[in-house]
Write a protein that holds these residues in place. Structure first.
Motif, PDB file in Angstrom:
ATOM      1  N   UNK A 190     -66.296  41.966-102.568  1.00 55.42           N
ATOM      2  CA  UNK A 190     -64.933  41.942-102.015  1.00 55.42           C
ATOM      3  C   UNK A 190     -64.045  42.867-102.830  1.00 55.42           C
ATOM      4  N   UNK A 191     -63.128  43.543-102.161  1.00 55.34           N
ATOM      5  CA  UNK A 191     -62.215  44.473-102.833  1.00 55.34           C
ATOM      6  C   UNK A 191     -60.983  43.732-103.325  1.00 55.34           C
ATOM      7  N   UNK A 192     -60.360  44.264-104.352  1.00 54.89           N
ATOM      8  CA  UNK A 192     -59.143  43.684-104.932  1.00 54.89           C
ATOM      9  C   UNK A 192     -59.417  42.379-105.682  1.00 54.89           C
ATOM     10  N   UNK A 193     -60.675  42.080-105.950  1.00 55.85           N
ATOM     11  CA  UNK A 193     -61.067  40.868-106.663  1.00 55.85           C
ATOM     12  C   UNK A 193     -61.563  41.284-108.048  1.00 55.85           C
ATOM     13  N   UNK A 194     -60.691  41.213-109.040  1.00 57.37           N
ATOM     14  CA  UNK A 194     -61.035  41.669-110.395  1.00 57.37           C
ATOM     15  C   UNK A 194     -62.116  40.804-111.012  1.00 57.37           C
ATOM     16  N   UNK A 198     -65.544  42.421-112.344  1.00 58.93           N
ATOM     17  CA  UNK A 198     -65.916  42.432-113.763  1.00 58.93           C
ATOM     18  C   UNK A 198     -67.215  41.685-114.014  1.00 58.93           C
ATOM     19  N   UNK A 199     -67.389  40.529-113.392  1.00 54.58           N
ATOM     20  CA  UNK A 199     -68.614  39.764-113.634  1.00 54.58           C
ATOM     21  C   UNK A 199     -69.844  40.526-113.158  1.00 54.58           C
ATOM     22  N   UNK A 200     -69.726  41.207-112.013  1.00 59.09           N
ATOM     23  CA  UNK A 200     -70.858  41.973-111.485  1.00 59.09           C
ATOM     24  C   UNK A 200     -71.162  43.184-112.347  1.00 59.09           C
ATOM     25  N   UNK A 377     -53.375  41.396 -96.553  1.00 54.89           N
ATOM     26  CA  UNK A 377     -53.624  42.073 -97.826  1.00 54.89           C
ATOM     27  C   UNK A 377     -55.050  41.897 -98.325  1.00 54.89           C
ATOM     28  N   UNK A 378     -55.953  41.466 -97.431  1.00 52.70           N
ATOM     29  CA  UNK A 378     -57.370  41.412 -97.795  1.00 52.70           C
ATOM     30  C   UNK A 378     -58.212  41.525 -96.531  1.00 52.70           C
ATOM     31  N   UNK A 379     -59.473  41.830 -96.704  1.00 50.36           N
ATOM     32  CA  UNK A 379     -60.355  42.121 -95.577  1.00 50.36           C
ATOM     33  C   UNK A 379     -60.600  40.892 -94.705  1.00 50.36           C
ATOM     34  N   UNK A 380     -60.711  39.720 -95.319  1.00 47.70           N
ATOM     35  CA  UNK A 380     -60.935  38.503 -94.538  1.00 47.70           C
ATOM     36  C   UNK A 380     -59.768  38.247 -93.582  1.00 47.70           C
ATOM     37  N   UNK A 381     -58.552  38.431 -94.074  1.00 46.63           N
ATOM     38  CA  UNK A 381     -57.385  38.247 -93.205  1.00 46.63           C
ATOM     39  C   UNK A 381     -57.360  39.310 -92.118  1.00 46.63           C
ATOM     40  N   UNK A 382     -57.662  40.543 -92.464  1.00 45.99           N
ATOM     41  CA  UNK A 382     -57.690  41.631 -91.483  1.00 45.99           C
ATOM     42  C   UNK A 382     -58.625  41.299 -90.325  1.00 45.99           C
TER      43      UNK A 382
END
Length: 437
Positions: A190-194, A198-200, A377-382
């Motif tokens: 997912x984008x915009x998920x810091x 970082x964990x990945x 403001x996120x892909x799921x909402x889009x």
């Protein structure tokens, strides 16, 4: 009177020998039928049925100077009279490379290619060669061309996600016919998920060659990066020895001369550019750090393409960039001002008609969607948007003399004027009125 009889007839004729009836699959999504152009000039296009449109499709983005721009046309004709392509080197390659390095903040060197898909392919190859690693992180909702190694399922009007893809546990392919193993090196996040990023990256740093990202999710709602997100992406990739690629095939030369990475103050390791760079002529490039681009210098990375850097393409790019650069790039402020007026006006009309919708704008591009949300403001909402309703709206707008992309993405050119904006708002009002009947 809006007529489409000739376009319909030509579409049926085309389907006899042209696979799909169109030259690019995406174009088949236009309703009520794919239109056939007869001519175009400036911000307006005329089809074979005699309909004239104010054009916000702009050939899916490249026509930043509008149609048949006189200066660009003159530059192309002059180049063609000298020879279309040589299979040899010429001054245009040097001039364009020099200009791109001067303009793009992250570029020490560039490599020329023919399409955005090819530029992305080269950038990924350079990243793998430079790091000796093979995996690539990419993000849900981003588009990086249609090559097998990066093209994943992408839901939306004209880019439909299959039921099998939705249910797949692995990274879903973007189309039938892709090799089953083509996406084995892709990690989809997912984008915009810091936190996820970082964990990945920390868990798989020894395997990840590159992170590739659009700076703005133009195709998926014009969603902008959260405050600090691109900076954190830059910091993590630098710390962990991972190549950071910004895919600016859409945003390059559209959000400013230096693209989105100049606008946002981010320096990726590599950037891909295309679309607006050639003003409608096929050309693209990869730019980046000398230490990465050197793998082409040493021939460790093969960079091939019969028409790469041809005289017509380089002349088009030089003419387009120089036109955009006039008066210190003042045209960008003008385009953005007009699009702010247009997007603000459409929001007011949505409110007037009691229709739920969102318009996300960044510079001279915006995405309009019908959705029961206050913001997207996120892909799921889009993905909650009513894409069918928007496709119907785009169809109604054709009848009102406005050409739109059926997925909701609007572009403006340097030659659109206030009169075009005024006429478009009147058309939007009428189309919205018909939409709610």
């Amino acid at each position: 009177m809006f007529q489409i009889d000739k376009s319909k007839a030509k579409y049926e004729q085309a389907k006899q020998h042209l696979a799909g009836g169109v030259a690019s699959s995406l174009r088949a999504s236009m309703k009520p039928t794919p239109l056939y152009a007869e001519s175009a000039k400036g911000a307006r296009l005329r089809d074979v049925d005699g309909n004239e449109f104010i054009d916000y499709l702009l050939a899916y983005g490249p026509l930043i100077l509008g149609h048949a721009h006189d200066g660009l046309t003159d530059a192309i004709l002059m180049a063609m009279r000298k020879g279309y392509t040589y299979g040899l080197q010429h001054d245009g390659e040097i001039e364009l490379a020099d200009l791109l390095v001067e303009i793009l903040p992250c570029a020490d060197k560039v490599a020329l290619s023919g399409s955005g898909t090819e530029a992305v392919m080269l950038a990924l190859r350079l990243a793998r060669a430079h790091t000796g690693k093979r995996k690539v992180v990419r993000f849900h909702g981003h588009y990086h061309g249609w090559s097998d190694s990066i093209f994943t399922s992408f839901p939306g009007a004209g880019l439909q996600q299959s039921t099998a893809a939705k249910q797949a546990a692995t990274v879903p392919p973007g189309t039938m016919g892709q090799s089953e193993s083509s996406l084995e090196d892709i990690i989809l996040l997912p984008w915009n998920d810091v936190v996820s990023l970082e964990s990945t990256l920390r868990a798989h740093a020894g395997e990840i060659a590159a992170v590739i990202s659009e700076p703005v999710m133009c195709n998926s709602g014009c969603i902008q990066p959260n405050v600090g997100y691109l900076e954190e992406l830059r910091r993590l990739t630098e710390e962990l020895g991972i190549v950071f690629i910004l895919d600016e095939v859409i945003t390059g030369f559209r959000l400013g001369l230096g693209g989105a990475h100049e606008r946002f103050g981010i320096k990726p390791d590599l950037v891909t550019i295309g679309k607006a760079m050639g003003g409608g002529i096929a050309v693209s490039a990869v730019g980046g750090k000398a230490e990465i681009m050197k793998h082409i210098d040493t021939a460790e990375v093969s960079h091939l393409g019969t028409l790469n850097g041809n005289g017509v393409a380089t002349a088009a790019a030089l003419a387009t960039i120089r036109e955009l650069a006039k008066d210190n790039g003042a045209v960008y402020a003008r385009m953005e001002e007009l699009f702010i007026k247009l997007s603000t006006g459409i929001r007011e009309l949505l409110h007037k008609r009691h229709i739920s919708g969102v318009i996300n704008q960044v510079g001279p591009v915006f995405h309009m969607m019908f959705i029961d949300e206050k913001e997207v403001n996120n892909f799921d909402t889009f993905n909650k948007r009513d894409s069918g309703k928007y496709a119907r709206f785009a169809e109604l707008m054709l009848e009102e003399g406005v050409l739109l992309r059926p997925n909701g993405l609007w572009y403006i050119s340097a030659v659109h004027e206030q009169a075009d904006i005024d006429a478009t708002l009147l058309a939007v009002d009428r189309a919205l009125g018909l939409l709610v009947v």
